[in-house]
Design a protein around this motif. Structure first.
Motif, mmCIF file in Angstrom:
data_model
loop_
_atom_site.group_PDB
_atom_site.id
_atom_site.type_symbol
_atom_site.label_atom_id
_atom_site.label_comp_id
_atom_site.label_asym_id
_atom_site.label_seq_id
_atom_site.Cartn_x
_atom_site.Cartn_y
_atom_site.Cartn_z
ATOM 1 N N ASP A 72 0.802 -1.223 0.000
ATOM 2 C CA ASP A 72 0.000 0.000 0.000
ATOM 3 C C ASP A 72 0.837 1.276 0.000
ATOM 4 O OD1 ASP A 72 -2.772 -1.024 0.187
ATOM 5 O OD2 ASP A 72 -2.017 -1.926 2.038
ATOM 6 N N ARG A 73 2.151 1.127 -0.019
ATOM 7 C CA ARG A 73 3.005 2.317 0.012
ATOM 8 C C ARG A 73 2.661 3.270 -1.135
ATOM 9 N NH1 ARG A 73 9.074 0.514 0.137
ATOM 10 N NH2 ARG A 73 8.232 -0.521 -1.661
ATOM 11 N N GLN A 74 2.874 4.542 -0.852
ATOM 12 C CA GLN A 74 2.568 5.583 -1.829
ATOM 13 C C GLN A 74 3.563 6.718 -1.652
ATOM 14 O OE1 GLN A 74 0.108 5.759 -4.110
ATOM 15 N NE2 GLN A 74 0.359 7.890 -4.698
ATOM 16 N N HIS A 75 4.024 7.269 -2.737
ATOM 17 C CA HIS A 75 4.886 8.449 -2.657
ATOM 18 C C HIS A 75 3.980 9.665 -2.831
ATOM 19 C CE1 HIS A 75 8.379 10.936 -2.831
ATOM 20 N NE2 HIS A 75 8.032 11.408 -4.017
ATOM 21 N N PHE A 76 3.847 10.444 -1.762
ATOM 22 C CA PHE A 76 2.917 11.572 -1.771
ATOM 23 C C PHE A 76 3.533 12.879 -2.252
ATOM 24 C CE2 PHE A 76 1.086 8.667 1.379
ATOM 25 C CZ PHE A 76 -0.200 8.550 0.877
#
Length: 195
Positions: free
Chosen positions: A55-59
Protein backbone atom coordinates in the motif's frame (compact mmCIF):
# COMPACT_ATOMS: atom_id res chain seq x y z
CA UNK A 1 -0.80 63.06 38.97
CA UNK A 2 2.26 60.87 39.45
CA UNK A 3 0.00 57.88 40.18
CA UNK A 4 -2.01 58.51 37.00
CA UNK A 5 1.18 58.81 34.96
CA UNK A 6 2.49 55.55 36.46
CA UNK A 7 -0.76 53.75 35.67
CA UNK A 8 -0.78 55.04 32.08
CA UNK A 9 2.85 53.99 31.60
CA UNK A 10 2.09 50.52 32.96
CA UNK A 11 -0.95 50.22 30.70
CA UNK A 12 1.06 51.18 27.61
CA UNK A 13 3.79 48.69 28.50
CA UNK A 14 1.30 45.91 29.09
CA UNK A 15 -0.60 46.58 25.89
CA UNK A 16 2.40 46.77 23.59
CA UNK A 17 5.63 45.17 24.77
CA UNK A 18 4.83 42.06 26.81
CA UNK A 19 1.68 41.14 24.87
CA UNK A 20 3.64 41.02 21.63
CA UNK A 21 6.43 39.01 23.21
CA UNK A 22 4.01 36.69 24.98
CA UNK A 23 2.35 35.56 21.76
CA UNK A 24 5.54 34.56 19.97
CA UNK A 25 7.31 33.30 23.06
CA UNK A 26 4.68 30.60 22.94
CA UNK A 27 6.75 29.09 20.13
CA UNK A 28 8.94 27.53 22.84
CA UNK A 29 5.86 25.67 24.03
CA UNK A 30 4.97 25.01 20.42
CA UNK A 31 8.24 23.13 19.87
CA UNK A 32 7.66 21.07 23.03
CA UNK A 33 4.12 20.26 21.91
CA UNK A 34 5.46 19.29 18.51
CA UNK A 35 7.81 16.78 20.13
CA UNK A 36 4.97 15.38 22.23
CA UNK A 37 2.78 15.05 19.14
CA UNK A 38 5.56 13.19 17.33
CA UNK A 39 5.75 10.74 20.23
CA UNK A 40 1.98 10.22 20.03
CA UNK A 41 2.19 9.61 16.29
CA UNK A 42 4.87 6.97 16.88
CA UNK A 43 2.80 5.31 19.62
CA UNK A 44 -0.22 5.08 17.32
CA UNK A 45 1.54 2.36 15.31
CA UNK A 46 -0.72 -0.70 15.40
CA UNK A 47 0.30 -2.45 12.20
CA UNK A 48 3.80 -3.27 11.08
CA UNK A 49 4.71 -1.02 8.15
CA UNK A 50 6.20 -4.15 6.56
CA UNK A 51 2.73 -5.68 6.45
CA UNK A 52 1.54 -2.68 4.42
CA UNK A 53 4.33 -2.51 1.82
CA UNK A 54 1.85 -3.17 -0.99
CA UNK A 55 0.00 0.00 0.00
CA UNK A 56 3.01 2.32 0.01
CA UNK A 57 2.57 5.58 -1.83
CA UNK A 58 4.89 8.45 -2.66
CA UNK A 59 2.92 11.57 -1.77
CA UNK A 60 5.50 14.08 -3.04
CA UNK A 61 5.92 16.10 0.12
CA UNK A 62 6.66 19.73 -0.84
CA UNK A 63 9.99 19.95 0.97
CA UNK A 64 10.70 23.47 -0.24
CA UNK A 65 7.53 24.59 1.55
CA UNK A 66 8.98 23.69 4.94
CA UNK A 67 12.65 24.36 4.29
CA UNK A 68 13.56 27.16 6.69
CA UNK A 69 16.19 28.48 4.28
CA UNK A 70 13.73 28.70 1.39
CA UNK A 71 10.71 30.21 3.16
CA UNK A 72 10.50 33.80 4.34
CA UNK A 73 9.81 34.25 8.02
CA UNK A 74 6.37 35.63 7.30
CA UNK A 75 5.51 32.52 5.30
CA UNK A 76 6.83 30.21 8.04
CA UNK A 77 3.86 30.97 10.31
CA UNK A 78 1.47 30.37 7.44
CA UNK A 79 3.12 27.09 6.45
CA UNK A 80 3.23 25.76 10.02
CA UNK A 81 -0.39 26.72 10.55
CA UNK A 82 -1.44 25.07 7.30
CA UNK A 83 0.46 21.87 8.15
CA UNK A 84 -1.12 21.57 11.59
CA UNK A 85 -4.58 22.45 10.32
CA UNK A 86 -4.39 19.88 7.53
CA UNK A 87 -3.20 17.14 9.91
CA UNK A 88 -5.93 18.05 12.37
CA UNK A 89 -8.56 17.97 9.61
CA UNK A 90 -7.25 14.63 8.37
CA UNK A 91 -7.55 13.12 11.83
CA UNK A 92 -11.10 14.44 12.05
CA UNK A 93 -12.04 12.35 9.00
CA UNK A 94 -14.91 10.03 9.83
CA UNK A 95 -12.82 6.87 9.39
CA UNK A 96 -9.56 8.20 10.85
CA UNK A 97 -9.41 6.25 14.08
CA UNK A 98 -10.19 2.81 12.68
CA UNK A 99 -6.78 1.21 13.34
CA UNK A 100 -5.65 3.44 16.21
CA UNK A 101 -6.14 3.72 19.93
CA UNK A 102 -8.77 6.44 20.28
CA UNK A 103 -7.15 7.81 23.44
CA UNK A 104 -3.93 8.47 21.52
CA UNK A 105 -5.85 10.03 18.63
CA UNK A 106 -7.72 12.29 21.05
CA UNK A 107 -4.46 13.32 22.76
CA UNK A 108 -2.92 14.10 19.38
CA UNK A 109 -5.93 16.16 18.34
CA UNK A 110 -5.71 18.12 21.61
CA UNK A 111 -1.99 18.68 21.09
CA UNK A 112 -2.55 19.87 17.52
CA UNK A 113 -5.33 22.17 18.69
CA UNK A 114 -3.02 23.68 21.33
CA UNK A 115 -0.30 24.22 18.73
CA UNK A 116 -2.78 25.87 16.37
CA UNK A 117 -4.01 28.11 19.16
CA UNK A 118 -0.42 29.14 19.98
CA UNK A 119 0.28 29.89 16.33
CA UNK A 120 -2.97 31.83 16.00
CA UNK A 121 -1.91 34.08 18.88
CA UNK A 122 1.46 34.73 17.29
CA UNK A 123 -0.12 35.05 13.84
CA UNK A 124 -2.53 37.77 14.92
CA UNK A 125 0.16 39.76 16.68
CA UNK A 126 2.85 39.46 14.05
CA UNK A 127 1.02 39.26 10.73
CA UNK A 128 -1.96 41.52 11.11
CA UNK A 129 -3.55 42.12 7.73
CA UNK A 130 -0.86 40.24 5.77
CA UNK A 131 -2.04 36.89 7.11
CA UNK A 132 -4.87 36.02 4.70
CA UNK A 133 -2.73 36.84 1.66
CA UNK A 134 0.01 34.47 2.79
CA UNK A 135 -2.48 31.60 3.04
CA UNK A 136 -2.89 31.72 -0.74
CA UNK A 137 0.79 31.78 -1.68
CA UNK A 138 3.06 29.05 -3.07
CA UNK A 139 4.24 27.11 -0.01
CA UNK A 140 0.82 27.07 1.62
CA UNK A 141 -0.89 26.04 -1.62
CA UNK A 142 1.70 23.29 -2.10
CA UNK A 143 0.80 21.87 1.33
CA UNK A 144 -2.90 21.98 0.52
CA UNK A 145 -2.27 19.99 -2.66
CA UNK A 146 -0.10 17.50 -0.77
CA UNK A 147 -2.82 16.82 1.80
CA UNK A 148 -5.46 16.61 -0.92
CA UNK A 149 -3.38 13.80 -2.44
CA UNK A 150 -3.38 12.02 0.92
CA UNK A 151 -7.17 12.33 1.17
CA UNK A 152 -7.62 10.93 -2.33
CA UNK A 153 -5.30 8.02 -1.50
CA UNK A 154 -7.32 7.16 1.62
CA UNK A 155 -10.54 7.27 -0.35
CA UNK A 156 -9.10 5.03 -3.10
CA UNK A 157 -7.95 2.55 -0.46
CA UNK A 158 -11.36 2.75 1.21
CA UNK A 159 -9.80 3.95 4.46
CA UNK A 160 -8.22 0.56 5.12
CA UNK A 161 -6.05 0.01 8.18
CA UNK A 162 -2.97 -0.28 5.97
CA UNK A 163 -3.82 2.94 4.17
CA UNK A 164 -4.08 4.72 7.51
CA UNK A 165 -0.75 3.20 8.58
CA UNK A 166 0.89 4.50 5.40
CA UNK A 167 -0.64 7.92 6.08
CA UNK A 168 0.47 7.83 9.73
CA UNK A 169 4.07 7.22 8.64
CA UNK A 170 3.76 10.00 6.03
CA UNK A 171 2.35 12.45 8.59
CA UNK A 172 5.15 11.52 10.96
CA UNK A 173 7.72 12.23 8.26
CA UNK A 174 6.14 15.51 7.14
CA UNK A 175 5.48 16.67 10.70
CA UNK A 176 9.12 15.99 11.60
CA UNK A 177 10.24 18.17 8.71
CA UNK A 178 8.63 21.26 10.23
CA UNK A 179 11.44 21.48 12.79
CA UNK A 180 13.46 23.77 10.51
CA UNK A 181 10.57 26.24 10.39
CA UNK A 182 10.04 26.04 14.13
CA UNK A 183 13.71 26.68 14.78
CA UNK A 184 13.72 29.62 12.38
CA UNK A 185 10.75 31.17 14.19
CA UNK A 186 12.16 30.40 17.61
CA UNK A 187 15.50 31.98 16.74
CA UNK A 188 14.00 34.89 14.85
CA UNK A 189 15.95 38.10 14.90
CA UNK A 190 13.16 40.62 14.76
CA UNK A 191 9.91 41.18 12.98
CA UNK A 192 8.55 38.13 11.18
CA UNK A 193 7.52 40.29 8.27
CA UNK A 194 11.11 40.73 7.16
CA UNK A 195 12.41 38.30 4.52
Amino acid sequence: MALLLSLLTALVLLSSGPARALGCDLLEDHVLLSKENLVLLREMNTISPLFCLKDRQHFRFPGAAVDGSQVQKAQALSVLHQMLQQISDLLATENSSVPWNTTLVDQLRIGLHRQLKDLDTCWEQEMGEEGPALATQGPTLALKGYFQGIRLYLKEKEYSDCAWEVVRVEILRSFSSTRALQEMLRNKDGDLRSP
